[in-house]
Design an enzyme around this catalytic site. Structure first.
Site, PDB file in Angstrom:
ATOM      1  N   MET A  30       0.847  -1.197   0.000  1.00  0.00           N
ATOM      2  CA  MET A  30       0.000   0.000   0.000  1.00  0.00           C
ATOM      3  C   MET A  30       0.885   1.251   0.000  1.00  0.00           C
ATOM      4  O   MET A  30       0.422   2.344   0.327  1.00  0.00           O
ATOM      5  CB  MET A  30      -0.928  -0.003   1.205  1.00  0.00           C
ATOM      6  CG  MET A  30      -1.894  -1.204   1.155  1.00  0.00           C
ATOM      7  SD  MET A  30      -3.443  -0.929   2.013  1.00  0.00           S
ATOM      8  CE  MET A  30      -2.869  -0.581   3.654  1.00  0.00           C
ATOM      9  N   ASN A  32       4.142   3.906   0.897  1.00  0.00           N
ATOM     10  CA  ASN A  32       4.838   4.452   2.070  1.00  0.00           C
ATOM     11  C   ASN A  32       5.886   3.439   2.532  1.00  0.00           C
ATOM     12  O   ASN A  32       5.908   3.015   3.681  1.00  0.00           O
ATOM     13  CB  ASN A  32       3.839   4.786   3.188  1.00  0.00           C
ATOM     14  CG  ASN A  32       4.479   5.639   4.275  1.00  0.00           C
ATOM     15  OD1 ASN A  32       5.414   6.396   4.011  1.00  0.00           O
ATOM     16  ND2 ASN A  32       4.004   5.509   5.480  1.00  0.00           N
ATOM     17  N   HIS A  34       9.086   1.104   3.479  1.00  0.00           N
ATOM     18  CA  HIS A  34      10.211   1.128   4.417  1.00  0.00           C
ATOM     19  C   HIS A  34      11.077  -0.104   4.152  1.00  0.00           C
ATOM     20  O   HIS A  34      10.790  -0.894   3.228  1.00  0.00           O
ATOM     21  CB  HIS A  34       9.699   1.168   5.861  1.00  0.00           C
ATOM     22  CG  HIS A  34       8.665   0.119   6.165  1.00  0.00           C
ATOM     23  ND1 HIS A  34       8.968  -1.222   6.183  1.00  0.00           N
ATOM     24  CD2 HIS A  34       7.335   0.206   6.427  1.00  0.00           C
ATOM     25  CE1 HIS A  34       7.894  -1.917   6.464  1.00  0.00           C
ATOM     26  NE2 HIS A  34       6.865  -1.067   6.608  1.00  0.00           N
ATOM     27  N   GLY A  36      11.252  -2.907   5.443  1.00  0.00           N
ATOM     28  CA  GLY A  36      10.543  -4.198   5.435  1.00  0.00           C
ATOM     29  C   GLY A  36      10.039  -4.534   4.035  1.00  0.00           C
ATOM     30  O   GLY A  36      10.127  -5.676   3.578  1.00  0.00           O
ATOM     31  N   HIS A  37       9.493  -3.518   3.338  1.00  0.00           N
ATOM     32  CA  HIS A  37       9.016  -3.746   1.960  1.00  0.00           C
ATOM     33  C   HIS A  37      10.187  -4.070   1.037  1.00  0.00           C
ATOM     34  O   HIS A  37      10.082  -4.916   0.163  1.00  0.00           O
ATOM     35  CB  HIS A  37       8.307  -2.489   1.419  1.00  0.00           C
ATOM     36  CG  HIS A  37       7.059  -2.128   2.151  1.00  0.00           C
ATOM     37  ND1 HIS A  37       6.974  -1.037   2.982  1.00  0.00           N
ATOM     38  CD2 HIS A  37       5.837  -2.692   2.166  1.00  0.00           C
ATOM     39  CE1 HIS A  37       5.757  -0.942   3.480  1.00  0.00           C
ATOM     40  NE2 HIS A  37       5.044  -1.933   3.003  1.00  0.00           N
ATOM     41  N   GLN A  61     -10.341  -2.594   2.462  1.00  0.00           N
ATOM     42  CA  GLN A  61      -9.834  -3.231   3.680  1.00  0.00           C
ATOM     43  C   GLN A  61      -9.797  -2.272   4.872  1.00  0.00           C
ATOM     44  O   GLN A  61      -9.304  -2.624   5.930  1.00  0.00           O
ATOM     45  CB  GLN A  61      -8.469  -3.875   3.443  1.00  0.00           C
ATOM     46  CG  GLN A  61      -7.318  -2.909   3.200  1.00  0.00           C
ATOM     47  CD  GLN A  61      -6.056  -3.647   2.756  1.00  0.00           C
ATOM     48  OE1 GLN A  61      -5.942  -4.081   1.623  1.00  0.00           O
ATOM     49  NE2 GLN A  61      -5.094  -3.791   3.656  1.00  0.00           N
ATOM     50  N   SER A 185       6.850  -0.450  10.195  1.00  0.00           N
ATOM     51  CA  SER A 185       5.467  -0.347   9.728  1.00  0.00           C
ATOM     52  C   SER A 185       5.245   1.043   9.167  1.00  0.00           C
ATOM     53  O   SER A 185       5.808   2.025   9.666  1.00  0.00           O
ATOM     54  CB  SER A 185       4.515  -0.560  10.907  1.00  0.00           C
ATOM     55  OG  SER A 185       3.220  -0.106  10.566  1.00  0.00           O
TER      56      SER A 185
END
Ligand code: PAF
Length: 283
Positions: A30, A32, A34, A36-37, A61, A185
């Site tokens: 989605m 934005n 960081h 982790g992506h 969602q 996150s």
């Protein structure tokens, strides 16, 4: 990296690759983005010849009182990060490309999405499984990577893929953490300075749970209550802190060996989720 906004153009590019015998890896997001992506992109690269990412803030969602409008949209920065990580194609559709008319067909995975995050976010997993089905039908990937941080989402997607015979292999990727343990996150940016200082306690409490279970504690309700109360006393509003069976996502029994300890807790306006695996080795 090319960015495409339409389903037709994306299908055409993927078909061209597949006609050349190239495999396709997919990372839905989605935005934005960081670290982790980026780890998901790096993982996808290792399993496929071409990597497609999507950036789409999926309205179905989000609940009526959730942060759909406020959700950070940072497309230019996301494009730069995806390109640097070696993404070949970004699919970034507008909402009316994905939902041109009222949706009458939903993908709803029974039971798995009912408790934990599903209990406090009714309809959330139905929106996730529906949009991920649509994205899978558009991108037709060979593999797709999802973060373990959204552990219930990963369980829902794995089950959906099995039940609906999607020809995609799902790869779960371990959670990327800040130096102090806080799970990365897109919502961490909502935290005030004070809240950010407190936020690593979520992971700290998961680790306490793991240590207790590994030391032999099997009264999970008591453990959950104790640790929830401890987080509560620090200023968190705990939605759940639960020991679950890692596959069914239902409350763990003392006989289960493959466990997850999962937590969702609010700090001010921000809802933080995290989880860790715990495996009980019996001799
Ligand atoms: O994990 C997310 O960011 C979203 O739930 C997903 C899988 C991209 C579907 O909108």
């Amino acid at each position: 990296m090319q960015t495409l906004n339409t389903i037709a153009d994306t299908r055409q590019q993927v078909r061209t690759w597949q006609a050349q015998g190239l495999t396709v890896g997919f990372v839905p997001t989605m935005g934005n983005l960081h670290a982790g992506h980026i780890r998901l992109i790096t993982e996808a690269r290792q399993h496929a010849d071409r990597v497609v990412a999507s950036v789409f803030v999926n309205p179905t969602q989000f609940g009526p009182n959730e942060d759909f409008d406020a959700y950070p949209r940072t497309l230019a920065a996301d494009q730069a990060k995806l390109a640097a990580a070696g993404t070949d194609l970004l699919f970034a559709p507008p909402v009316d490309e994905m939902y041109p008319e009222t949706t009458l067909t939903w993908v709803d995975v029974d039971h798995l999405g009912d408790h934990l995050c599903g209990a406090s976010r009714p309809g959330h997993f139905r929106g996730v499984s529906t949009v991920v089905s649509k994205l899978f039908n558009i991108v037709t990937p060979d593999i797709a990577c999802f973060g373990e941080k959204d552990f219930q989402q990963l369980a829902v997607i794995r089950r959906m893929v099995r039940d609906l015979c999607f020809g995609v292999r799902i790869i779960g990727v371990p959670t990327e953490r800040e130096a102090d343990g806080l799970a990365m996150s897109s919502r961490n940016g909502y935290l005030s300075q004070e809240e950010r200082a407190l936020a690593p306690q979520v992971y700290a409490h998961l680790q306490q749970a793991r240590q207790a279970i590994e030391a032999g504690e099997s009264d999970y309700p008591a453990l959950q209550q104790r640790l929830s109360a401890s987080l509560g006393s620090l200023g968190f509003r705990v939605d759940y802190l639960t020991v679950v069976n890692a596959e069914t996502v239902s409350p763990a029994t003392p006989q289960d060996t493959d466990l997850r300890v999962a937590v969702a807790a609010r700090l001010g306006q921000t809802r933080l989720i995290d989880n860790i695996p715990v495996t009980i080795v019996r001799d």
